[in-house]
Design a protein around this motif. Structure first.
Motif, PDB file in Angstrom:
ATOM      1  N   ILE A 254       0.828  -1.198   0.000  1.00 45.77           N
ATOM      2  CA  ILE A 254       0.000   0.000   0.000  1.00 45.77           C
ATOM      3  C   ILE A 254       0.866   1.253   0.000  1.00 45.77           C
ATOM      4  CG2 ILE A 254      -1.740   1.302   1.297  1.00 45.77           C
ATOM      5  CD1 ILE A 254      -2.718  -1.385  -0.007  1.00 45.77           C
ATOM      6  N   LEU A 255       1.858   1.298   0.879  1.00 43.47           N
ATOM      7  CA  LEU A 255       2.742   2.463   0.954  1.00 43.47           C
ATOM      8  C   LEU A 255       3.552   2.641  -0.325  1.00 43.47           C
ATOM      9  CD1 LEU A 255       3.993   1.999   4.633  1.00 43.47           C
ATOM     10  CD2 LEU A 255       2.284   3.649   3.803  1.00 43.47           C
ATOM     11  N   ALA A 256       3.988   1.528  -0.903  1.00 46.10           N
ATOM     12  CA  ALA A 256       4.773   1.596  -2.139  1.00 46.10           C
ATOM     13  C   ALA A 256       3.931   2.121  -3.292  1.00 46.10           C
ATOM     14  CB  ALA A 256       5.341   0.226  -2.485  1.00 46.10           C
ATOM     15  N   LYS A 257       2.693   1.683  -3.381  1.00 53.69           N
ATOM     16  CA  LYS A 257       1.808   2.147  -4.460  1.00 53.69           C
ATOM     17  C   LYS A 257       1.660   3.660  -4.400  1.00 53.69           C
ATOM     18  CE  LYS A 257      -1.129   1.942  -7.863  1.00 53.69           C
ATOM     19  NZ  LYS A 257      -0.693   1.653  -9.224  1.00 53.69           N
ATOM     20  N   VAL A 258       1.474   4.202  -3.204  1.00 55.00           N
ATOM     21  CA  VAL A 258       1.359   5.646  -3.042  1.00 55.00           C
ATOM     22  C   VAL A 258       2.711   6.317  -3.331  1.00 55.00           C
ATOM     23  CG1 VAL A 258       0.869   7.511  -1.407  1.00 55.00           C
ATOM     24  CG2 VAL A 258      -0.527   5.425  -1.378  1.00 55.00           C
ATOM     25  N   GLY A 259       3.781   5.732  -2.817  1.00 58.65           N
ATOM     26  CA  GLY A 259       5.108   6.333  -2.954  1.00 58.65           C
ATOM     27  C   GLY A 259       5.685   6.295  -4.353  1.00 58.65           C
ATOM     28  N   VAL A 260       5.269   5.335  -5.151  1.00 60.66           N
ATOM     29  CA  VAL A 260       5.846   5.188  -6.484  1.00 60.66           C
ATOM     30  C   VAL A 260       5.129   6.066  -7.522  1.00 60.66           C
ATOM     31  CG1 VAL A 260       4.503   3.241  -7.404  1.00 60.66           C
ATOM     32  CG2 VAL A 260       6.930   3.428  -7.931  1.00 60.66           C
TER      33      VAL A 260
ATOM     34  N   GLN B 117      -4.156  -6.368  -7.719  1.00 67.48           N
ATOM     35  CA  GLN B 117      -3.806  -7.422  -8.669  1.00 67.48           C
ATOM     36  C   GLN B 117      -2.326  -7.781  -8.584  1.00 67.48           C
ATOM     37  OE1 GLN B 117      -5.412  -5.530 -12.224  1.00 67.48           O
ATOM     38  NE2 GLN B 117      -7.024  -7.078 -12.284  1.00 67.48           N
ATOM     39  N   VAL B 118      -1.481  -6.777  -8.381  1.00 62.45           N
ATOM     40  CA  VAL B 118      -0.039  -7.023  -8.319  1.00 62.45           C
ATOM     41  C   VAL B 118       0.313  -7.878  -7.101  1.00 62.45           C
ATOM     42  CG1 VAL B 118       2.237  -5.946  -8.017  1.00 62.45           C
ATOM     43  CG2 VAL B 118       0.567  -4.942  -9.604  1.00 62.45           C
TER      44      VAL B 118
ATOM     45  N   ILE C 219       2.491   0.529 -12.578  1.00 58.33           N
ATOM     46  CA  ILE C 219       1.594   0.492 -13.734  1.00 58.33           C
ATOM     47  C   ILE C 219       0.331  -0.352 -13.520  1.00 58.33           C
ATOM     48  CG2 ILE C 219       3.415   1.000 -15.393  1.00 58.33           C
ATOM     49  CD1 ILE C 219       3.675  -1.930 -16.020  1.00 58.33           C
ATOM     50  N   GLY C 220       0.273  -1.086 -12.418  1.00 56.02           N
ATOM     51  CA  GLY C 220      -0.877  -1.954 -12.177  1.00 56.02           C
ATOM     52  C   GLY C 220      -1.597  -1.615 -10.893  1.00 56.02           C
TER      53      GLY C 220
END
Length: 137
Positions: A18-24, A93-94, A88-89
């Motif tokens: 979750i944190l990575a999705k926001v951070g990336v 799903q990732v 990108i996803g």
């Protein structure tokens, strides 16, 4: 006690996604991975130093070091691809596809480490694969 650590690992792994999705978002995924890696490096070495565990480094065999380096390379590649996939996803799903690593690990433990494949492990691996397909399709 191992299951407590495993549950904590699962919790922090889910939080990582979750944190990575926001951070990336809006950042090159390789740069994001590099920043994450520096943080992990500082935390890991901080734990080693704070617990006085550095003395064991002289006792590591060349064999052990080779496999720890290879494991580190595999981890680094996993993180690089994971962050790119998150960029990108959809995290919903990732993350399940990433957790196919559990089923792959069971298979590789049989093929490489010659561990016995129990019926329970085989069914569990198949359920993980099936669950992943349900989540991503």
């Amino acid at each position: 006690m191992w299951w407590t650590y495993a549950l904590l690992s699962a919790f922090f792994a889910s939080l990582t996604a979750i944190l990575a999705k926001v951070g990336v978002t809006g950042v090159n995924s390789d740069l994001a991975t590099a920043i994450r890696t520096v943080v992990v490096l500082i935390v890991a070495w901080g734990i080693v130093f704070s617990r006085g565990e550095l003395k064991g480094i002289n006792e590591l065999s060349k064999y052990t070091l080779i496999f720890l380096v290879l494991s580190g390379l595999a981890t680094g590649l996993s993180w690089i691809f994971y962050y790119k996939a998150l960029q990108i996803g959809k995290v919903s799903q990732v993350a399940p596809v990433d957790k196919l690593s559990v089923a792959l690990t069971i298979l590789l433990s049989v093929l490489i480490l010659k561990e016995a494949l129990t019926l329970k492990a085989a069914i569990g691996a198949l359920l993980i694969v099936g669950g992943t397909l349900v989540l991503i399709l």
